[in-house]
Design a protein around this motif. Structure first.
Motif, PDB file in Angstrom:
ATOM      1  N   ASP A  67     -35.647  29.801  -3.773  1.00  0.00           N
ATOM      2  CA  ASP A  67     -34.233  29.917  -4.125  1.00  0.00           C
ATOM      3  C   ASP A  67     -33.445  28.680  -3.698  1.00  0.00           C
ATOM      4  O   ASP A  67     -32.362  28.422  -4.205  1.00  0.00           O
ATOM      5  CB  ASP A  67     -33.600  31.189  -3.542  1.00  0.00           C
ATOM      6  N   THR A  68     -34.009  27.906  -2.755  1.00  0.00           N
ATOM      7  CA  THR A  68     -33.401  26.638  -2.345  1.00  0.00           C
ATOM      8  C   THR A  68     -34.465  25.552  -2.388  1.00  0.00           C
ATOM      9  O   THR A  68     -35.544  25.706  -1.810  1.00  0.00           O
ATOM     10  CB  THR A  68     -32.800  26.727  -0.931  1.00  0.00           C
ATOM     11  N   VAL A  69     -34.158  24.456  -3.085  1.00  0.00           N
ATOM     12  CA  VAL A  69     -35.092  23.343  -3.227  1.00  0.00           C
ATOM     13  C   VAL A  69     -34.479  22.108  -2.582  1.00  0.00           C
ATOM     14  O   VAL A  69     -33.329  21.748  -2.882  1.00  0.00           O
ATOM     15  CB  VAL A  69     -35.406  23.058  -4.705  1.00  0.00           C
ATOM     16  N   VAL A  70     -35.235  21.462  -1.709  1.00  0.00           N
ATOM     17  CA  VAL A  70     -34.793  20.227  -1.061  1.00  0.00           C
ATOM     18  C   VAL A  70     -35.459  19.047  -1.766  1.00  0.00           C
ATOM     19  O   VAL A  70     -36.686  18.984  -1.858  1.00  0.00           O
ATOM     20  CB  VAL A  70     -35.158  20.216   0.437  1.00  0.00           C
ATOM     21  N   LEU A  71     -34.641  18.137  -2.252  1.00  0.00           N
ATOM     22  CA  LEU A  71     -35.146  16.937  -2.925  1.00  0.00           C
ATOM     23  C   LEU A  71     -35.218  15.809  -1.904  1.00  0.00           C
ATOM     24  O   LEU A  71     -34.201  15.195  -1.554  1.00  0.00           O
ATOM     25  CB  LEU A  71     -34.229  16.549  -4.086  1.00  0.00           C
ATOM     26  N   ALA A  72     -36.415  15.549  -1.394  1.00  0.00           N
ATOM     27  CA  ALA A  72     -36.617  14.527  -0.371  1.00  0.00           C
ATOM     28  C   ALA A  72     -37.441  13.394  -0.969  1.00  0.00           C
ATOM     29  O   ALA A  72     -38.589  13.160  -0.589  1.00  0.00           O
ATOM     30  CB  ALA A  72     -37.320  15.136   0.839  1.00  0.00           C
ATOM     31  N   ILE A  73     -36.830  12.690  -1.906  1.00  0.00           N
ATOM     32  CA  ILE A  73     -37.535  11.720  -2.741  1.00  0.00           C
ATOM     33  C   ILE A  73     -36.883  10.346  -2.581  1.00  0.00           C
ATOM     34  O   ILE A  73     -35.657  10.246  -2.430  1.00  0.00           O
ATOM     35  CB  ILE A  73     -37.463  12.134  -4.234  1.00  0.00           C
ATOM     36  N   ARG A  74     -37.683   9.309  -2.635  1.00  0.00           N
ATOM     37  CA  ARG A  74     -37.137   7.954  -2.617  1.00  0.00           C
ATOM     38  C   ARG A  74     -36.294   7.720  -3.864  1.00  0.00           C
ATOM     39  O   ARG A  74     -36.659   8.155  -4.969  1.00  0.00           O
ATOM     40  CB  ARG A  74     -38.269   6.919  -2.546  1.00  0.00           C
ATOM     41  N   PRO A  75     -35.150   7.042  -3.723  1.00  0.00           N
ATOM     42  CA  PRO A  75     -34.265   6.857  -4.885  1.00  0.00           C
ATOM     43  C   PRO A  75     -34.923   6.107  -6.034  1.00  0.00           C
ATOM     44  O   PRO A  75     -34.579   6.318  -7.197  1.00  0.00           O
ATOM     45  CB  PRO A  75     -33.083   6.065  -4.300  1.00  0.00           C
ATOM     46  N   GLN A  76     -35.902   5.260  -5.710  1.00  0.00           N
ATOM     47  CA  GLN A  76     -36.547   4.468  -6.760  1.00  0.00           C
ATOM     48  C   GLN A  76     -37.310   5.335  -7.766  1.00  0.00           C
ATOM     49  O   GLN A  76     -37.493   4.937  -8.924  1.00  0.00           O
ATOM     50  CB  GLN A  76     -37.499   3.443  -6.144  1.00  0.00           C
ATOM     51  N   ILE A  77     -37.775   6.500  -7.339  1.00  0.00           N
ATOM     52  CA  ILE A  77     -38.566   7.351  -8.232  1.00  0.00           C
ATOM     53  C   ILE A  77     -37.898   8.694  -8.496  1.00  0.00           C
ATOM     54  O   ILE A  77     -38.480   9.567  -9.134  1.00  0.00           O
ATOM     55  CB  ILE A  77     -39.978   7.597  -7.648  1.00  0.00           C
ATOM     56  N   ALA A  78     -36.668   8.861  -8.002  1.00  0.00           N
ATOM     57  CA  ALA A  78     -36.023  10.177  -8.065  1.00  0.00           C
ATOM     58  C   ALA A  78     -35.876  10.690  -9.495  1.00  0.00           C
ATOM     59  O   ALA A  78     -36.201  11.846  -9.784  1.00  0.00           O
ATOM     60  CB  ALA A  78     -34.661  10.122  -7.373  1.00  0.00           C
ATOM     61  N   ARG A  88     -33.027  26.527 -12.271  1.00  0.00           N
ATOM     62  CA  ARG A  88     -32.321  27.718 -12.723  1.00  0.00           C
ATOM     63  C   ARG A  88     -30.837  27.609 -12.390  1.00  0.00           C
ATOM     64  O   ARG A  88     -30.465  27.095 -11.321  1.00  0.00           O
ATOM     65  CB  ARG A  88     -32.891  28.980 -12.052  1.00  0.00           C
ATOM     66  N   ASP A  89     -29.991  28.121 -13.279  1.00  0.00           N
ATOM     67  CA  ASP A  89     -28.564  28.200 -12.966  1.00  0.00           C
ATOM     68  C   ASP A  89     -28.378  29.017 -11.688  1.00  0.00           C
ATOM     69  O   ASP A  89     -29.011  30.067 -11.503  1.00  0.00           O
ATOM     70  CB  ASP A  89     -27.801  28.858 -14.109  1.00  0.00           C
ATOM     71  N   GLY A  90     -27.533  28.528 -10.800  1.00  0.00           N
ATOM     72  CA  GLY A  90     -27.251  29.224  -9.552  1.00  0.00           C
ATOM     73  C   GLY A  90     -28.213  28.898  -8.428  1.00  0.00           C
ATOM     74  O   GLY A  90     -27.992  29.329  -7.282  1.00  0.00           O
ATOM     75  N   GLN A  91     -29.268  28.157  -8.707  1.00  0.00           N
ATOM     76  CA  GLN A  91     -30.248  27.808  -7.675  1.00  0.00           C
ATOM     77  C   GLN A  91     -29.623  26.826  -6.680  1.00  0.00           C
ATOM     78  O   GLN A  91     -28.805  25.980  -7.030  1.00  0.00           O
ATOM     79  CB  GLN A  91     -31.479  27.173  -8.340  1.00  0.00           C
ATOM     80  N   GLY A  92     -30.004  26.961  -5.424  1.00  0.00           N
ATOM     81  CA  GLY A  92     -29.546  26.026  -4.407  1.00  0.00           C
ATOM     82  C   GLY A  92     -30.407  24.770  -4.414  1.00  0.00           C
ATOM     83  O   GLY A  92     -31.634  24.857  -4.410  1.00  0.00           O
ATOM     84  N   VAL A  93     -29.767  23.620  -4.433  1.00  0.00           N
ATOM     85  CA  VAL A  93     -30.477  22.348  -4.380  1.00  0.00           C
ATOM     86  C   VAL A  93     -29.816  21.484  -3.316  1.00  0.00           C
ATOM     87  O   VAL A  93     -28.590  21.300  -3.322  1.00  0.00           O
ATOM     88  CB  VAL A  93     -30.460  21.616  -5.736  1.00  0.00           C
ATOM     89  N   ILE A  94     -30.624  20.966  -2.396  1.00  0.00           N
ATOM     90  CA  ILE A  94     -30.149  20.064  -1.357  1.00  0.00           C
ATOM     91  C   ILE A  94     -30.782  18.706  -1.609  1.00  0.00           C
ATOM     92  O   ILE A  94     -32.002  18.571  -1.568  1.00  0.00           O
ATOM     93  CB  ILE A  94     -30.521  20.576   0.046  1.00  0.00           C
ATOM     94  N   SER A  95     -29.947  17.711  -1.890  1.00  0.00           N
ATOM     95  CA  SER A  95     -30.464  16.373  -2.172  1.00  0.00           C
ATOM     96  C   SER A  95     -30.397  15.509  -0.921  1.00  0.00           C
ATOM     97  O   SER A  95     -29.334  15.351  -0.310  1.00  0.00           O
ATOM     98  CB  SER A  95     -29.666  15.709  -3.290  1.00  0.00           C
ATOM     99  N   LEU A  96     -31.548  14.939  -0.553  1.00  0.00           N
ATOM    100  CA  LEU A  96     -31.619  13.949   0.520  1.00  0.00           C
ATOM    101  C   LEU A  96     -31.814  12.553  -0.065  1.00  0.00           C
ATOM    102  O   LEU A  96     -32.096  11.608   0.674  1.00  0.00           O
ATOM    103  CB  LEU A  96     -32.785  14.269   1.463  1.00  0.00           C
ATOM    104  N   VAL A  97     -31.670  12.439  -1.383  1.00  0.00           N
ATOM    105  CA  VAL A  97     -31.919  11.169  -2.065  1.00  0.00           C
ATOM    106  C   VAL A  97     -30.811  10.183  -1.706  1.00  0.00           C
ATOM    107  O   VAL A  97     -29.631  10.429  -1.985  1.00  0.00           O
ATOM    108  CB  VAL A  97     -31.988  11.359  -3.590  1.00  0.00           C
ATOM    109  N   ALA A  98     -31.169   9.070  -1.101  1.00  0.00           N
ATOM    110  CA  ALA A  98     -30.176   8.107  -0.615  1.00  0.00           C
ATOM    111  C   ALA A  98     -29.517   7.363  -1.767  1.00  0.00           C
ATOM    112  O   ALA A  98     -30.130   7.121  -2.809  1.00  0.00           O
ATOM    113  CB  ALA A  98     -30.850   7.110   0.329  1.00  0.00           C
ATOM    114  N   ALA A  99     -28.242   7.011  -1.540  1.00  0.00           N
ATOM    115  CA  ALA A  99     -27.504   6.123  -2.447  1.00  0.00           C
ATOM    116  C   ALA A  99     -27.576   6.565  -3.907  1.00  0.00           C
ATOM    117  O   ALA A  99     -27.692   5.746  -4.815  1.00  0.00           O
ATOM    118  CB  ALA A  99     -28.015   4.687  -2.296  1.00  0.00           C
ATOM    119  N   THR A 100     -27.505   7.872  -4.132  1.00  0.00           N
ATOM    120  CA  THR A 100     -27.554   8.425  -5.487  1.00  0.00           C
ATOM    121  C   THR A 100     -26.447   9.468  -5.618  1.00  0.00           C
ATOM    122  O   THR A 100     -26.413  10.435  -4.864  1.00  0.00           O
ATOM    123  CB  THR A 100     -28.919   9.074  -5.772  1.00  0.00           C
ATOM    124  N   GLY A 101     -25.539   9.260  -6.567  1.00  0.00           N
ATOM    125  CA  GLY A 101     -24.370  10.111  -6.686  1.00  0.00           C
ATOM    126  C   GLY A 101     -24.646  11.452  -7.336  1.00  0.00           C
ATOM    127  O   GLY A 101     -25.660  11.645  -8.013  1.00  0.00           O
TER     128      GLY A 101
END
Length: 260
Positions: A67-78, A88-101
């Motif tokens: 239900d919650t996905v953490v995106l811990a990816i380098r910005p070069q390949i994000a 899915r609509d309503g899914q929790g997403v936490i982005s750790l991707v640096a310097a990406t708006g």
């Protein structure tokens, strides 16, 4: 606010390792965690250390199973990693991707998710980390409060400024190393310099935390500097010699890079 019960990590680097270890340290904060196969060494070590870790065969399985996905990816390949996934609509997403708006992230995700950006630091492994979040989100804040403390930013500018300030970590350790090198050049064995400096700097940090928000850091500087004494001399030399200006310029450049 209750924590996410099904949390998964896409990208298994040092910060994922730290977050998973913090979440599953006894007493565990979540029942289980899914991690991606990449990198194999880290995911295998986490699975060996924690029975609650499930290594997923592919990233879509993490999106489907959590239900919650953490995106811990380098910005070069994000983009190439995120865009093919079906969220899915309503899914929790936490982005750790640096310097990406956020606009780019939401475009790649392609669904109406609850997107929060975060800057966790390695100390979350010991549940000692302070993590900047944007925008405020109760579930995400609850997660990072388990791992230390969450600072919820009301604007992107606040978030970018704290992200820039986090770039001082290497400088902190670099300052300790330069001091150790200086001591060694004067004849003090390096191990003795390290044994002295590491606890000294650690206690200074604890003093700042204990002083609370009502005490300015410059007031602590004055408190630790006797009038005409050695601490006052070093800080004055640093400040008048251009150290403070160089620091501000470095932070300006990092902030410009982060804010785009």
């Amino acid at each position: 606010m209750s924590l996410p019960q099904k949390i998964g990590f896409i990208g298994t680097g040092a910060i994922t390792d730290a977050m998973v270890r913090g979440l599953l340290a006894k007493p565990a904060a979540v029942p289980h965690v899914m991690v991606s196969l990449r990198s194999a060494d880290i995911s295998a070590a986490l699975a060996a250390d924690f029975p609650a870790v499930l290594v997923a065969g592919d990233n879509q399985a993490i999106v489907d199973g959590c239900d919650t996905v953490v995106l811990a990816i380098r910005p070069q390949i994000a983009e190439e990693v995120i865009r093919p996934l079906r969220f899915r609509d309503g899914q929790g997403v936490i982005s750790l991707v640096a310097a990406t708006g956020r606009p780019a992230l939401l475009d790649w995700i392609g669904a109406d998710v609850r997107l929060t950006q975060a800057v966790p630091l390695p100390f979350v492994a010991r549940r000692k980390g302070v993590t900047a979040l944007y925008p405020p989100d109760p579930a995400t804040a609850a997660l990072f409060n388990v791992l230390g403390n969450a600072v919820e930013c009301d604007t992107k500018e606040e978030y970018d400024l704290l992200a820039a300030a986090s770039a001082l970590m290497a400088t902190y350790f670099g300052l300790m190393q330069r001091t150790t090198d200086w001591l060694a050049a004067k004849g003090l064995p390096e191990e003795k310099g390290r044994a002295y400096l590491a606890p000294l700097f650690a206690e200074l940090g604890q003093t700042a935390v204990a002083a609370g928000a009502g005490t300015a850091f410059i007031d602590l500087s004055h408190e630790f500097a006797t009038k005409g004494g050695l601490n006052e001399q070093v800080f004055r030399h640093f400040d008048e010699g251009g150290g403070s200006q160089a620091l501000a310029e470095a932070l300006d450049r990092v902030y410009a890079r982060i804010s785009g």
